[in-house]
Design a protein around this motif. Structure first.
Motif, mmCIF file in Angstrom:
data_model
loop_
_atom_site.group_PDB
_atom_site.id
_atom_site.type_symbol
_atom_site.label_atom_id
_atom_site.label_comp_id
_atom_site.label_asym_id
_atom_site.label_seq_id
_atom_site.Cartn_x
_atom_site.Cartn_y
_atom_site.Cartn_z
ATOM 1 N N LEU A 14 7.869 19.392 2.854
ATOM 2 C CA LEU A 14 9.318 19.230 2.972
ATOM 3 C C LEU A 14 9.981 19.406 1.606
ATOM 4 N N PRO A 15 11.268 19.772 1.568
ATOM 5 C CA PRO A 15 11.960 19.931 0.280
ATOM 6 C C PRO A 15 12.022 18.610 -0.480
ATOM 7 N N ARG A 16 12.122 18.713 -1.800
ATOM 8 C CA ARG A 16 12.098 17.520 -2.656
ATOM 9 C C ARG A 16 13.248 16.557 -2.385
ATOM 10 N N ASP A 17 14.385 17.071 -1.989
ATOM 11 C CA ASP A 17 15.538 16.199 -1.785
ATOM 12 C C ASP A 17 15.583 15.576 -0.380
ATOM 13 N N SER A 18 14.616 15.900 0.462
ATOM 14 C CA SER A 18 14.573 15.367 1.817
ATOM 15 C C SER A 18 14.128 13.905 1.803
ATOM 16 N N GLU A 19 14.809 13.086 2.612
ATOM 17 C CA GLU A 19 14.437 11.672 2.709
ATOM 18 C C GLU A 19 13.148 11.492 3.508
ATOM 19 N N GLU A 20 12.782 12.472 4.315
ATOM 20 C CA GLU A 20 11.582 12.405 5.140
ATOM 21 C C GLU A 20 10.311 12.738 4.351
ATOM 22 N N ARG A 21 10.459 13.234 3.137
ATOM 23 C CA ARG A 21 9.297 13.653 2.335
ATOM 24 C C ARG A 21 8.388 12.467 2.013
ATOM 25 N N VAL A 22 8.976 11.377 1.521
ATOM 26 C CA VAL A 22 8.205 10.168 1.192
ATOM 27 C C VAL A 22 8.844 8.988 1.909
ATOM 28 N N LYS A 23 8.031 8.293 2.703
ATOM 29 C CA LYS A 23 8.480 7.080 3.395
ATOM 30 C C LYS A 23 7.538 5.960 2.991
ATOM 31 N N ILE A 24 8.109 4.842 2.524
ATOM 32 C CA ILE A 24 7.287 3.690 2.134
ATOM 33 C C ILE A 24 7.912 2.426 2.714
ATOM 34 N N ASP A 25 7.070 1.571 3.292
ATOM 35 C CA ASP A 25 7.518 0.254 3.752
ATOM 36 C C ASP A 25 7.550 -0.633 2.504
ATOM 37 N N ALA A 26 8.749 -0.864 1.975
ATOM 38 C CA ALA A 26 8.919 -1.548 0.690
ATOM 39 C C ALA A 26 8.372 -2.982 0.721
ATOM 40 N N GLU A 27 8.596 -3.699 1.820
ATOM 41 C CA GLU A 27 8.133 -5.087 1.900
ATOM 42 C C GLU A 27 6.608 -5.169 1.835
ATOM 43 N N ARG A 28 5.930 -4.318 2.573
ATOM 44 C CA ARG A 28 4.462 -4.350 2.576
ATOM 45 C C ARG A 28 3.907 -3.886 1.226
ATOM 46 N N ALA A 29 4.558 -2.903 0.609
ATOM 47 C CA ALA A 29 4.103 -2.442 -0.707
ATOM 48 C C ALA A 29 4.237 -3.566 -1.731
ATOM 49 N N LYS A 30 5.348 -4.302 -1.700
ATOM 50 C CA LYS A 30 5.531 -5.442 -2.621
ATOM 51 C C LYS A 30 4.448 -6.491 -2.390
ATOM 52 N N HIS A 31 4.155 -6.767 -1.108
ATOM 53 C CA HIS A 31 3.129 -7.757 -0.789
ATOM 54 C C HIS A 31 1.778 -7.358 -1.390
ATOM 55 N N TRP A 32 1.363 -6.110 -1.160
ATOM 56 C CA TRP A 32 0.052 -5.683 -1.645
ATOM 57 C C TRP A 32 0.014 -5.609 -3.174
ATOM 58 N N LEU A 33 1.117 -5.253 -3.798
ATOM 59 C CA LEU A 33 1.161 -5.255 -5.268
ATOM 60 C C LEU A 33 1.064 -6.683 -5.798
ATOM 61 N N SER A 34 1.674 -7.635 -5.092
ATOM 62 C CA SER A 34 1.644 -9.034 -5.541
ATOM 63 C C SER A 34 0.244 -9.633 -5.439
ATOM 64 N N VAL A 35 -0.582 -9.157 -4.509
ATOM 65 C CA VAL A 35 -1.938 -9.690 -4.384
ATOM 66 C C VAL A 35 -2.947 -8.890 -5.216
ATOM 67 N N GLY A 36 -2.478 -7.919 -5.992
ATOM 68 C CA GLY A 36 -3.352 -7.249 -6.946
ATOM 69 C C GLY A 36 -3.810 -5.848 -6.595
ATOM 70 N N ALA A 37 -3.221 -5.226 -5.606
ATOM 71 C CA ALA A 37 -3.614 -3.849 -5.259
ATOM 72 C C ALA A 37 -3.173 -2.899 -6.372
ATOM 73 N N GLN A 38 -4.041 -1.958 -6.716
ATOM 74 C CA GLN A 38 -3.760 -0.997 -7.784
ATOM 75 C C GLN A 38 -3.375 0.356 -7.184
ATOM 76 N N PRO A 39 -2.168 0.850 -7.464
ATOM 77 C CA PRO A 39 -1.769 2.145 -6.909
ATOM 78 C C PRO A 39 -2.395 3.309 -7.683
ATOM 79 N N SER A 40 -2.614 4.422 -6.988
ATOM 80 C CA SER A 40 -3.082 5.641 -7.662
ATOM 81 C C SER A 40 -1.899 6.235 -8.444
ATOM 82 N N ASP A 41 -2.164 7.242 -9.248
ATOM 83 C CA ASP A 41 -1.103 7.841 -10.061
ATOM 84 C C ASP A 41 0.034 8.387 -9.193
ATOM 85 N N ARG A 42 -0.302 9.119 -8.152
ATOM 86 C CA ARG A 42 0.718 9.723 -7.286
ATOM 87 C C ARG A 42 1.512 8.648 -6.556
#
Length: 174
Positions: free
Chosen positions: A44-72
């Motif tokens: 999809l084009p870079r400016d499309s909202e459908e290109r990347v979708k993230i559940d922000a609440e769940r991402a915050k939860h997993w980051l708070s318990v120590g999950a390490q994200p990859s570079d991308r």
């Protein structure tokens, strides 16, 4: 258990589609995962909202318990404002190597010598008077006489013709 947030590839050949998943870091890329928290479609084009979708609440939860994200995934989280991505700065990356530095020093030394020679050449004609230059041009050496034997005396010598425009060009520049 080391938990990672990374991409899991799906889709057909040359048509990638990725799921953003939370998984044990020892699992394979497309293997078993704990939870799916988003998706990424690079087609999809870079400016499309459908290109990347993230559940922000769940991402915050997993980051708070120590999950390490990859570079991308860290890039995606940074764009979403969930996590700060540190700037990668390598100041020595653009620095030239030893041989290039030596060549630059040699080039600078040659330019300095050329500048000194040019300054000396400009200073020398200023000290000499024009009357002294004229007799020097009239004197002929035996080599000049030998080269001028085939020419008539009305034509100037080859050396004199070549020297005259060069002197005029130097005077016009200075």
């Amino acid at each position: 258990m080391a938990v990672a947030i990374r991409l899991s590839r799906g889709g057909a050949k040359k048509r990638p589609y990725y799921k953003i998943v939370v998984t044990d870091s020892r699992n394979s890329r497309d293997g078993k995962f704990i939870e799916r928290i988003g998706s990424y479609n690079p087609l999809l084009p870079r400016d499309s909202e459908e290109r990347v979708k993230i559940d922000a609440e769940r991402a915050k939860h997993w980051l708070s318990v120590g999950a390490q994200p990859s570079d991308r995934v860290l890039r995606f989280l940074d764009q979403a404002g969930l996590m700060e991505r540190p700037a990668r700065n390598n100041p020595k990356k653009g620095e030239p190597g030893e041989k290039a530095k030596e060549r630059a020093e040699e080039r600078a030394a040659k330019e300095a010598e050329a500048a000194e020679a040019a300054a000396a050449a400009e200073a020398a004609p200023a000290e000499e008077s024009p009357a002294e230059e004229a007799p020097a041009a009239e004197e002929a050496t035996p080599a000049d006489e030998a080269s001028n034997e085939g020419q008539s005396t009305d034509e100037p010598a080859e050396g004199a013709v070549e020297d005259a425009p060069a002197e005029g060009a130097e005077k016009a520049e200075g």
